[in-house]
Design a protein around this motif. Structure first.
Motif, mmCIF file in Angstrom:
data_model
loop_
_atom_site.group_PDB
_atom_site.id
_atom_site.type_symbol
_atom_site.label_atom_id
_atom_site.label_comp_id
_atom_site.label_asym_id
_atom_site.label_seq_id
_atom_site.Cartn_x
_atom_site.Cartn_y
_atom_site.Cartn_z
ATOM 1 N N ASP A 313 0.845 -1.193 0.000
ATOM 2 C CA ASP A 313 0.000 0.000 0.000
ATOM 3 C C ASP A 313 0.886 1.251 0.000
ATOM 4 O O ASP A 313 1.485 1.595 1.029
ATOM 5 C CB ASP A 313 -0.900 -0.007 1.236
ATOM 6 C CG ASP A 313 -1.949 1.090 1.189
ATOM 7 O OD1 ASP A 313 -1.782 2.051 0.400
ATOM 8 O OD2 ASP A 313 -2.938 0.998 1.937
ATOM 9 N N PRO A 314 1.003 1.938 -1.129
ATOM 10 C CA PRO A 314 1.842 3.150 -1.160
ATOM 11 C C PRO A 314 1.370 4.232 -0.209
ATOM 12 O O PRO A 314 2.169 5.062 0.239
ATOM 13 C CB PRO A 314 1.722 3.609 -2.623
ATOM 14 C CG PRO A 314 1.296 2.396 -3.388
ATOM 15 C CD PRO A 314 0.436 1.621 -2.445
ATOM 16 N N ALA A 315 0.082 4.246 0.126
ATOM 17 C CA ALA A 315 -0.445 5.283 1.014
ATOM 18 C C ALA A 315 0.078 5.135 2.434
ATOM 19 O O ALA A 315 0.290 6.131 3.142
ATOM 20 C CB ALA A 315 -1.967 5.261 1.011
ATOM 21 N N THR A 316 0.290 3.885 2.870
ATOM 22 C CA THR A 316 0.731 3.646 4.248
ATOM 23 C C THR A 316 2.195 3.212 4.321
ATOM 24 O O THR A 316 2.789 3.215 5.401
ATOM 25 C CB THR A 316 -0.136 2.561 4.909
ATOM 26 O OG1 THR A 316 0.032 1.322 4.191
ATOM 27 C CG2 THR A 316 -1.608 2.960 4.888
ATOM 28 N N GLY A 317 2.761 2.807 3.191
ATOM 29 C CA GLY A 317 4.134 2.328 3.186
ATOM 30 C C GLY A 317 4.295 0.959 3.818
ATOM 31 O O GLY A 317 5.394 0.591 4.245
ATOM 32 N N THR A 318 3.212 0.193 3.874
ATOM 33 C CA THR A 318 3.248 -1.122 4.511
ATOM 34 C C THR A 318 2.787 -2.202 3.538
ATOM 35 O O THR A 318 2.156 -1.928 2.505
ATOM 36 C CB THR A 318 2.351 -1.164 5.758
ATOM 37 O OG1 THR A 318 0.994 -0.874 5.356
ATOM 38 C CG2 THR A 318 2.807 -0.138 6.792
ATOM 39 N N VAL A 319 3.090 -3.446 3.904
ATOM 40 C CA VAL A 319 2.684 -4.617 3.121
ATOM 41 C C VAL A 319 1.912 -5.569 4.019
ATOM 42 O O VAL A 319 2.351 -5.875 5.139
ATOM 43 C CB VAL A 319 3.908 -5.353 2.542
ATOM 44 C CG1 VAL A 319 3.482 -6.634 1.825
ATOM 45 C CG2 VAL A 319 4.670 -4.449 1.581
ATOM 46 N N THR A 320 0.765 -6.017 3.561
ATOM 47 C CA THR A 320 0.072 -7.124 4.213
ATOM 48 C C THR A 320 0.324 -8.370 3.382
ATOM 49 O O THR A 320 0.384 -8.301 2.149
ATOM 50 C CB THR A 320 -1.437 -6.866 4.335
ATOM 51 O OG1 THR A 320 -1.990 -6.619 3.031
ATOM 52 C CG2 THR A 320 -1.703 -5.666 5.213
ATOM 53 N N GLU A 321 0.473 -9.500 4.039
ATOM 54 C CA GLU A 321 0.811 -10.716 3.308
ATOM 55 C C GLU A 321 0.281 -11.938 4.042
ATOM 56 O O GLU A 321 -0.010 -11.902 5.236
ATOM 57 C CB GLU A 321 2.322 -10.833 3.117
ATOM 58 C CG GLU A 321 3.133 -10.806 4.406
ATOM 59 C CD GLU A 321 4.640 -10.821 4.143
ATOM 60 O OE1 GLU A 321 5.127 -11.806 3.552
ATOM 61 O OE2 GLU A 321 5.317 -9.847 4.507
ATOM 62 N N GLY A 322 0.185 -13.032 3.302
ATOM 63 C CA GLY A 322 -0.278 -14.278 3.901
ATOM 64 C C GLY A 322 -0.405 -15.373 2.874
ATOM 65 O O GLY A 322 -0.359 -15.141 1.665
ATOM 66 N N ARG A 323 -0.544 -16.599 3.369
ATOM 67 C CA ARG A 323 -0.727 -17.763 2.513
ATOM 68 C C ARG A 323 -2.071 -17.715 1.809
ATOM 69 O O ARG A 323 -3.076 -17.299 2.394
ATOM 70 C CB ARG A 323 -0.677 -19.046 3.343
ATOM 71 C CG ARG A 323 0.701 -19.537 3.722
ATOM 72 C CD ARG A 323 0.568 -20.910 4.372
ATOM 73 N NE ARG A 323 1.870 -21.525 4.616
ATOM 74 C CZ ARG A 323 2.010 -22.812 4.936
ATOM 75 N NH1 ARG A 323 0.938 -23.589 5.058
ATOM 76 N NH2 ARG A 323 3.214 -23.317 5.149
ATOM 77 N N CYS A 324 -2.082 -18.181 0.573
ATOM 78 C CA CYS A 324 -3.335 -18.334 -0.168
ATOM 79 C C CYS A 324 -3.826 -19.770 -0.153
ATOM 80 O O CYS A 324 -5.004 -20.033 -0.437
ATOM 81 C CB CYS A 324 -3.154 -17.889 -1.621
ATOM 82 S SG CYS A 324 -2.584 -16.204 -1.819
ATOM 83 N N ASP A 325 -2.929 -20.718 0.128
ATOM 84 C CA ASP A 325 -3.251 -22.136 0.019
ATOM 85 C C ASP A 325 -2.182 -22.913 0.771
ATOM 86 O O ASP A 325 -1.155 -22.349 1.171
ATOM 87 C CB ASP A 325 -3.283 -22.535 -1.463
ATOM 88 C CG ASP A 325 -3.931 -23.884 -1.706
ATOM 89 O OD1 ASP A 325 -4.747 -24.304 -0.867
ATOM 90 O OD2 ASP A 325 -3.614 -24.533 -2.713
ATOM 91 N N ASP A 326 -2.412 -24.230 0.982
ATOM 92 C CA ASP A 326 -1.418 -25.052 1.664
ATOM 93 C C ASP A 326 -0.865 -26.153 0.767
ATOM 94 O O ASP A 326 -0.156 -27.044 1.229
ATOM 95 C CB ASP A 326 -2.019 -25.673 2.928
ATOM 96 C CG ASP A 326 -3.205 -26.599 2.621
ATOM 97 O OD1 ASP A 326 -3.599 -26.714 1.437
ATOM 98 O OD2 ASP A 326 -3.739 -27.211 3.570
#
Length: 452
Positions: A313-326
């Motif tokens: 997110d360029p607005a916050t300068g942060t990244v959210t992340e996580g698994r999509c599958d196992d």
């Protein structure tokens, strides 16, 4: 060759000769719009040669020519680089960028067929897969070239990069639709972290510097290793002249991705990236297979590799992340008409995990979160699935998946043509190849108008 090396056994046993065969047997009916050439690359050392790492095996390109509902021919040829005859990469005067394995990928751009390995120059081939020689964009390419360039489906530009454990660590390049190098910019702040792949969006370029970095103590000949001491991060820069100087780095969690399915800008202006990612244990187990050294033997080249999503997110300068599958997967692909734009479907190769199982082809529906798996069967390994749009396609998955199977029971290979909209329907057509094809890495479909 050393039979204890897993990358020289089973599905990965090298082919020992070059073959040309015409009028291949076809079971079923080949769609008439499949007029062109499937080319794919593999690490395939010559007889008597045992490379110290899977990635150091010399490149062998396989091609199948389709036209008018027929499989006209099959050819396989070693890419005749200096390295094929033993020339070293490192010389007294520095790296020899022509001493390439040329065994990772093969693409077509601006009428040239290019066999790729990320540490070297590309090598040009003829349509009959004979080697022309090292290609440096008329002298304008002075770095290595990634094995994963991206051709924008809208502009026709080819985006790529060169990385090195020595400065400059990262250089971003663009070639015009006609094949002229039009942009080369060093990316400030880049490090020696392993960058095998990258991504583009409509307006941005995305690099990930993750947990694997240059390691001079590694003895396999591929000088990289996992480090808990570096801070993984994601770098985003605007496309176009001057963009590299405006790179912005985002902190991310530890892991290592080798390939990315795609990236795009969402409605909120965030940048979304997806790709299979290894954790520390997965990297170590996979490396044991790739290098054939130490520890318990594993029969698969990837372990604990699962799809991950990063949203910057360029607005916050942060990244959210996580698994999509196992699911344990690698070699993600999409309908490349949507490269850099939001896609619904993506495909991958499923590998057995600690629970066992067979290899297979996977189709993910990112809209409803479901997946479908086509089980390849015991002893059968499909190659990376190449998507080819159907004539008059109206939906994203209107098209075909082309995959080459390695069947250990039959000691044979086939080219399967699958319905991308209904993966579990079974093959529309099966082309029997004249010999077993070494399990490979990446490949491309070259339509009729680009094969002349």
């Amino acid at each position: 060759m050393d039979p204890a090396k897993p990358y020289l056994t089973g599905h990965y046993t090298p082919v020992v000769d070059e073959v040309t065969a015409f009028d291949l047997p076809v079971e079923g009916t080949l769609p008439p719009e499949l007029s062109g050439q499937l080319v794919r690359n593999s690490h395939n050392p010559k007889p008597g040669v045992t490379p110290t790492h899977w990635w150091k095996g010399s490149g062998m390109v396989h091609g199948v020519r389709l036209r008018d509902g027929r499989a006209e021919w099959y050819r396989n040829r070693w890419v005749r680089t200096p390295a094929l005859d033993g020339a070293p990469y490192l010389t007294e005067s520095g790296p020899d960028l022509s001493a390439s394995t040329a065994g990772t990928h093969i693409i077509e751009h601006a009428g040239r067929l290019l066999a790729l390995c990320e540490a070297n120059f590309p090598f040009e081939l003829t349509r009959e897969l004979d080697t022309v020689g090292a290609y440096d964009f008329s002298g304008k390419l002075t770095t290595a070239m990634t094995a994963h360039p991206k051709q924008d489906p809208v502009t026709g530009e080819l985006h790529f990069f060169g990385s090195s454990p020595m400065p400059p660590f990262l250089t971003y390049h663009v070639a015009s639709p006609g094949g002229d190098m039009v942009l080369s910019e060093q990316v400030p702040g880049a490090t020696t972290a392993l960058k095998h792949d990258f991504a583009i969006t409509e307006n941005h370029v995305v690099f990930l510097e993750m947990s694997v970095t240059f390691d001079h103590t590694e003895t396999s000949g591929i000088p990289y290793g996992w480090s808990d001491d570096i801070a993984p991060r994601l770098g985003i820069l605007p496309r176009g002249a001057g963009g590299a100087a405006r790179v912005r780095w985002y902190d991310i969690e530890p892991g290592q991705a080798l390939h990315f399915a795609n990236a795009y800008e969402d409605a909120q202006g965030r940048i979304v990236i997806e790709g299979p990612t290894l954790d520390r244990e997965g990297w170590k187990l996979s490396w044991t297979w790739w290098a054939g050294t130490g520890g318990p033997r594993h029969s698969e080249p990837v372990t604990r590799s699962v799809i991950r999503r990063w949203v910057a997110d360029p607005a916050t300068g942060t990244v959210t992340e996580g698994r999509c599958d196992d699911l344990n997967v690698e070699f993600p692909t999409i309908n490349e008409d949507l490269l850099g734009r939001e896609h619904r479907y993506q495909y991958a190769i499923a590998f057995p995990d600690e629970r066992g199982g067979n290899h297979g082809l996977v189709k993910y529906d990112r809209r409803d979160g479901t997946r479908r798996i086509l089980d390849a069967g015991t002893g059968v390994l499909p190659s990376e699935a190449v998507f080819v749009p159907a004539a008059g396609a109206t939906r994203e998955d209107d098209g075909y998946l082309l995959t080459v199977t390695s069947d250990l029971h039959r000691n044979a290979s086939s080219l399967l043509v699958l319905d991308a909209s209904d993966l579990c329907r079974g093959p529309i057509a099966t082309i029997r190849l004249p010999h077993r094809v070494t399990a490979g890495i990446h490949g491309s479909w070259i339509p009729e108008e680009q094969t002349a």
